[in-house]
Design a protein around this motif. Sequence first.
Motif, short mmCIF file in Angstrom:
data_model
loop_
_atom_site.label_atom_id
_atom_site.label_comp_id
_atom_site.label_asym_id
_atom_site.label_seq_id
_atom_site.Cartn_x
_atom_site.Cartn_y
_atom_site.Cartn_z
N VAL A 23 23.86 -30.74 16.09
CA VAL A 23 22.45 -30.70 16.47
C VAL A 23 21.70 -30.27 15.22
O VAL A 23 21.66 -29.09 14.87
CB VAL A 23 22.19 -29.72 17.63
N ILE A 353 24.72 -26.08 15.97
CA ILE A 353 23.26 -26.19 15.87
C ILE A 353 22.81 -25.68 14.50
O ILE A 353 22.98 -24.50 14.18
CB ILE A 353 22.57 -25.39 16.99
N GLU A 387 18.62 -31.85 22.83
CA GLU A 387 18.98 -30.94 21.74
C GLU A 387 18.14 -29.66 21.80
O GLU A 387 18.62 -28.58 21.45
CB GLU A 387 18.80 -31.64 20.40
N LEU A 391 19.46 -25.89 21.99
CA LEU A 391 18.93 -24.79 21.19
C LEU A 391 18.58 -23.61 22.08
O LEU A 391 18.92 -22.46 21.76
CB LEU A 391 17.68 -25.26 20.44
#
Length: 406
Positions: A23, A353, A387, A391
Amino acid sequence: MDTTSIRTDFPILGQKVNGHPLVYLDNAATSQKPQSVIDTLVTYYENYNSNVHRGVHTLGTIATERYEEAREKIRKFINARSTKEIIYTKGTTNSLNMIATGYGRANLTQGDEIVISPMEHHANLIPWQQAAQATGASLKYFPMKADGTLDLEDVRRTITDHTKIVACTQVSNVLGTINPVKEIAEIAHEKGAVMVVDGAQSTPHMAIDVQDLDADFFAFSGHKMLGPTGIGILYGKQALLDAMEPVETGGEMIDEVDYYRATWADLPWKMEAGTPNIAGAIGLGSAVDYLNQIGMDAISEYETELGRAAYEAVSAISGVTVYGPEQRAGMVSFNIEGIHPHDVSTALDAEGIAVRAGHHCAQPLHRRLECASTVRASFYFYNTLEEIEKLTRGIKDAKEYFGHVL
């Protein structure tokens, strides 16, 4: 926005990081590159690698044609009047330094004022500090409201008859604030000042028309808009660039040279000393082609949706402070109470991420925010709402983990 199809154009997005699908939310630092841009670079090096403007052989001719074709693509992309106003540089930092040195130091004197905003990246702050110290001019700042925005009445009060240069970012790389640079330029011009716009965070994400903005100078980087690193653009109104002395000399920026004097080539080459980043320029032209295919208005609209969704989702997490206005570009900077931003970034990276932690080259702004650093998640048109959900979950996981540790 058909992100599923778009994402297949970006080879790097298909990988896993720490066992999780990547991500990538560090687009304000640099964007990823589509296969078409990668192929353009490979094609240059495999098929017509040569210097430009110098040789009359076949490879040199092809390289020069592609290099100047890219300049024309970039001219159209920002709606400059002429390719003479499009100067290739190493990036936004290089462009802004050229303005501060080549124009600022040559035109500022004691008693003059340079006015900038408190949210500037160091690249649009330190060159003006240096120019002020070298010329005796004073450096002033617009007031900034508590939500990280500028008020045009404050702008009007700050710019005076002594102001010669106004420099402002169009989009803050920390707050996501979209500044009204067109209106600021109008006020600056009423006082006879020159308007410099840092477009590093705006050009990749919204349609830019330098004539409509009436910017005197405008700077941006290729690597934040799908292009290669090491290539950027300095736009300047032709009359101003004509009047400027080159910051660097040597190579193809000359017209005639003898042992004691030299004359300069015409624009834009007058400002482009030495062998340029040829592959980078051609690659940036390819990036512009890709962005035009998607459409800058569509990109802006979609990223506004992403920014709004991220702001709402992250703001709703207890113990999290989000910085900047609600109406913002596609990024969100935040802190979790009691947890260092680097620890948050590391925890998110463990889940695949990628975000940025630090002061983001904006230390004075962070002092205004009363924190040393922040975590920044920044989006591009290949990111998705899913995404942002990842997060949000990652932030909650980090908060829970460090809450137990602490």
